[in-house]
Design an enzyme around this catalytic site. Structure first.
Site, PDB file in Angstrom:
ATOM      1  N   SER A   1       0.735  -4.595   3.900  1.00  0.00           N
ATOM      2  CA  SER A   1       0.168  -3.372   4.485  1.00  0.00           C
ATOM      3  C   SER A   1      -1.356  -3.431   4.480  1.00  0.00           C
ATOM      4  O   SER A   1      -1.964  -4.101   3.644  1.00  0.00           O
ATOM      5  CB  SER A   1       0.638  -2.137   3.704  1.00  0.00           C
ATOM      6  OG  SER A   1       0.133  -2.157   2.386  1.00  0.00           O
ATOM      7  N   HIS A   2      -1.957  -2.736   5.436  1.00  0.00           N
ATOM      8  CA  HIS A   2      -3.411  -2.662   5.506  1.00  0.00           C
ATOM      9  C   HIS A   2      -3.901  -1.563   4.567  1.00  0.00           C
ATOM     10  O   HIS A   2      -3.348  -0.448   4.572  1.00  0.00           O
ATOM     11  CB  HIS A   2      -3.851  -2.373   6.937  1.00  0.00           C
ATOM     12  CG  HIS A   2      -5.307  -2.590   7.188  1.00  0.00           C
ATOM     13  ND1 HIS A   2      -6.290  -1.766   6.681  1.00  0.00           N
ATOM     14  CD2 HIS A   2      -5.942  -3.553   7.886  1.00  0.00           C
ATOM     15  CE1 HIS A   2      -7.469  -2.212   7.054  1.00  0.00           C
ATOM     16  NE2 HIS A   2      -7.291  -3.292   7.797  1.00  0.00           N
ATOM     17  N   PRO A   3      -4.913  -1.816   3.779  1.00  0.00           N
ATOM     18  CA  PRO A   3      -5.346  -0.800   2.804  1.00  0.00           C
ATOM     19  C   PRO A   3      -5.955   0.445   3.426  1.00  0.00           C
ATOM     20  O   PRO A   3      -6.019   1.489   2.773  1.00  0.00           O
ATOM     21  CB  PRO A   3      -6.379  -1.550   1.953  1.00  0.00           C
ATOM     22  CG  PRO A   3      -6.872  -2.648   2.833  1.00  0.00           C
ATOM     23  CD  PRO A   3      -5.693  -3.060   3.655  1.00  0.00           C
TER      24      PRO A   3
END
Length: 427
Positions: free
Chosen positions: A235-237
């Site tokens: 996942s992208h932060p």
């Protein structure tokens, strides 16, 4: 100097000659890009074994596929630069070269008399490019640097993997490849500058510097929030939904990177109410409530296989992708359509596929995927380069050269002794 390989004169860098002292990956990948763009690349190799990667597997007909991939379209000559005769030949090569690329530890070429400071005085037209672990300044400049070392030191391993797992190496040699790309940008910038003042330049690339530059916003996030960024899996932060989701048969990537795309996603899933849920109305809220968001999306995506969702989401304009394994890339219709899968070949008859040049420039022919691009055998171009250098100064005439005829005894002796010096000693 005229190129000895047929692929070297295609592209915007036609007429540029690169002397490539580098080995393994960062330097050879940089010079591979330059060769793909039309430069003539002459690989200067050490006696006996040549580039270290000639011994790296896998092997095809006894030759390294690793070496072939990153040294395609280049020429090879072995030089003993401790030998006076070979030093003379190297000086002649430097006279006609535009770019030097090396990735030795700082000081190695200085001790041999071919450092940047000396060449800036004797060959001021040359763009001298050094790639090393930590650059040529700073307290760590003398230390050796490898891809794994700078991935660890540069922080990317701390961000790679799952939160409950150990730090992981990026799946490719991210440290080497990043340095290679920045080196290429530096070389092209210096060559452009040279068109204005006829002066070369020093390009100093540190692999650790490149890792820091590729950390996206991780450094800024820590400085702003005071929290050390950690591993977040796939996942992208800073974006949600921007990760993989379970489908009926596998997992699918969905990258709805803004509010508009999230609304399109909600409609495509048949859940328009998701877009107005108070927990998910902004990207910041979606990031804070990611577990609930993932649960809501996967309750729908688990009902159909990946191929079905790819069709639905593409129709809706939502960025998405299957998670392909490497075998899916070689025949991928998009890559094939853009000539990104090419054939390469070593000295044997075996031909295999690898990735081609992603830089598409209007007005220049692309590599024909059906025609293998050859990588050189060790010292393969010695005779041609020697003949070229000597005949340019009428010191050596090859059998088919216009000068032809007889040679003086002294010049014949020079050519013979130079030839012998290619095969002994160690650089």
């Amino acid at each position: 100097m005229k190129p000895n390989v047929g692929t070297a004169n295609r592209g915007p860098l036609a007429g540029i000659t690169v002397l490539d002292f580098s080995r393994v990956l960062a330097g050879p990948y940089c010079t591979m890009i330059l060769a793909d763009l039309g430069a003539r690349v002459i690989k200067i190799e050490k006696i006996g074994t040549g580039d270290d990667t000639r011994a790296f597997g896998p092997f095809v007909d006894g030759e390294s596929a690793y070496f072939t991939c990153f040294n395609r379209g280049k020429e090879s000559i072995v030089l003993d630069i401790k030998s006076p005769r070979d030093r003379e030949l190297l000086e002649r090569l430097l006279n006609t070269a535009d770019v030097v690329v090396e990735n030795f530890r700082p000081g190695v070429l200085d001790r041999l008399g071919y450092g940047a400071e000396r060449l800036a005085k004797t060959h001021p037209h040359i763009v001298y490019t050094s790639i090393s672990g930590f650059g040529h300044t700073g307290p760590l400049s003398d230390l050796p640097g490898y891809d794994m070392v700078v991935q660890a030191m540069g922080g990317v391993m701390s961000l790679t993997g799952w939160p409950d797992g150990p730090p992981s190496r990026v799946g490719t040699s991210f440290g080497d490849l990043g340095a290679a790309l920045f080196a290429t940008v530096g070389i092209l910038s210096a060559l452009f500058k040279r068109t204005k003042n006829a002066q070369g330049a020093r390009v100093d690339i540190g692999m650790l510097d490149c890792q820091a530059a590729l950390m996206e916003t991780a450094l800024a996030r820590f400085d702003v929030e005071g929290k050390v960024p950690t591993r977040t899996g796939d996942s992208h932060p800073s974006l949600a939904p921007f990760e993989s989701f379970a489908a009926r048969d596998s997992r699918i990537i969905i990258a709805a990177g803004n509010d508009t795309l999230f609304m399109l996603l909600a409609d495509a899933l048949g859940l328009p109410e998701l877009a107005i849920d108070p927990r998910f109305v902004t990207n910041d809220l979606r990031c804070k409530n990611r577990p609930a968001l993932v649960e809501a999306i996967e309750a729908i995506t688990r009902k159909l296989p990946v191929t079905s969702w790819i069709e639905v989401l593409n129709e809706a304009g939502v960025p998405c992708a299957p998670i392909n394994t490497i075998d899916k890339l070689l025949d991928h219709p998009q890559l094939v359509a853009r000539n990104m899968i090419i054939n390469v070949q070593g000295q044997g008859s075996a031909i295999f596929r690898t990735a081609g040049n992603p830089i598409k420039i209007e007005g220049y022919a692309e590599t024909d995927p059906a025609v293998p691009v050859r990588a050189p055998g060790l010292n393969e171009h010695r005779e041609a380069i020697l003949s070229e250098l000597m005949s340019a100064s009428r010191a050596y005439a090859s059998s088919g050269s216009p000068e032809g005829g007889s040679q003086s005894v002294s010049n014949t002796k020079l050519a013979s002794q130079s030839d012998q010096n290619f095969t002994k000693g160690d650089a």
